[in-house]
Design a protein around this motif. Structure first.
Motif: not given
Length: 387
Positions: A334, A346, A348
């Motif tokens: 992340s 954020l 991933k």
């Protein structure tokens, strides 16, 4: 002098490695799955596309002591677990992959965008010329046939490690005292134990079990027992009247400690020594989709690398077989994306494939696998999928 061209397949059929009837009978007991045969049959007539060959696949390879089918597959193919395709390149000659011997020459023949293997013998020649000549070889299976994978990496583990479906060791016979009041005893020493030994005389000794927990469901998959050593029951225990006749006294059974991995101590548990099957293990992909996670690293380590053992949270009930090959995946990190707004977002990163697992021991709900290759350390919770 140019290198000799490979002889026609009809002539090369005479190059078959012939084993004795005993050797063939032994070989027929080794596992060749329906899926392996299907893949081999699929490529036997046409060979393998050149695109599936390893970038630096050699024109020939002479099998030497210490080779494995995995090693040889890695020389010729991009994915070494795809050994059935290597075998299937010339099914007429490599009838049984368990019967490939040091000294055989595997020739890679390319034509019409396909590749096949042909088996011959290096007979020498000018300027390093390699020829294929009819060859009969009579040899027992145990006299030199190469293994599928490096057996020395798992053979001790097959003897030592065990998983119990329930915590049955909690009720198993236990060591209650040691010779001369000692706390720990070694090979050749006497120890004393109580419990139901049944009709068994040979036992393995284990320390306290640890539960193997599914990383996601938290289900107890089994109980892994750390191996301590082996012991022989040399005198059974008994209950007999005390000298004054007012009570019964307990006399524990007497054990002689045999081989040990670590010293045997009071509280260690005993389980009958089973017959172990140290058969060949042939890599192959599962016939249906199977995925799961690493349940634990064998031993005390928190992480594992190449040639180490891991426990998987899948077993017989999930369709796992000895010889199954799986891909290891690293979870994507992340990270903060600050390319569009100052506060960032954020995100991933994608999961990345970074290793290969080879299953060699299977229990009902858990199995053990050897890490064949890996780029980064493996830890409990890492996932695996189809190769």
């Amino acid at each position: 002098m140019p290198a000799a061209r490979p002889a026609p397949l009809a002539v090369l059929a005479a190059c078959l490695t012939l084993a004795t009837n005993v050797a063939w009978a032994q070989a027929s007991k080794l596992p060749i799955t329906a899926e392996q045969r299907r893949v081999a049959d699929q490529v036997a007539s046409a060979g393998v596309p050149l695109s599936e060959l390893a970038p630096n696949a050699p024109d020939s390879h002479t099998v030497v002591a210490g080779d494995t089918l995995w090693d040889i597959s890695k020389l010729f193919l991009k994915s070494p677990w795809r050994w059935p395709e290597l075998w299937g390149m010339n099914r007429d000659q490599i009838r049984n992959p368990h019967l490939i011997y040091p000294g055989q020459v595997l020739m890679l023949v390319k034509s019409d965008g396909r590749a096949r293997l042909q088996v011959g013998q290096s007979v020498g020649g000018a300027n390093g010329t390699v020829k294929l000549s009819p060859q009969m070889r009579i040899s027992a299976l145990e006299n030199g046939a190469i293994p599928s994978i490096p057996m020395h990496l798992i053979q001790a583990f097959l003897t030592d490690a065990v998983v119990f479906d329930t915590d049955e060791l909690a009720r198993a016979p236990r060591v209650v005292a040691a010779q001369e009041g000692r706390v720990l005893v070694g090979s050749g020493d006497l120890a004393y134990a109580r419990g139901d030994f049944g009709s068994n005389t040979d036992f393995r000794v284990f320390r306290k079990t640890r539960p193997l927990i599914d990383p996601t469901t938290k289900e107890v998959l089994g109980y892994e027992a750390p191996y301590v050593g082996t012991a022989e029951l040399i005198r059974p225990g008994e209950e007999r009247p005390s000298p004054d006749g007012k009570s019964m006294e307990v006399v524990p059974a007497t054990l002689k400690i045999q081989q040990i991995k670590q010293e045997v101590g009071v509280g260690d548990r005993l389980a009958p020594a089973p017959q172990r099957d140290l058969e060949q293990y042939m890599p192959h992909a599962p016939e249906r989709e199977i995925k799961g996670q690493i349940a634990a690293i064998y031993g005390e380590a928190m992480q594992a690398g190449q040639n180490q053992i891991v426990a998987l949270n899948r077993g017989k009930r999930d369709g796992i077989e000895r010889g199954h090959v799986f891909a290891l995946w690293r979870n994507g990190e992340s990270v903060m994306d600050k390319t569009e707004r100052p506060e960032g977002q954020l995100i991933k990163l994608p999961d990345e494939r970074h290793g290969v697992l080879f299953v060699f021991e299977v229990y009902e709900r858990v199995s053990y696998a050897l890490i064949i290759s890996v780029k980064e350390p493996v830890k409990a919770g890492d996932r695996f999928t189809q190769p």
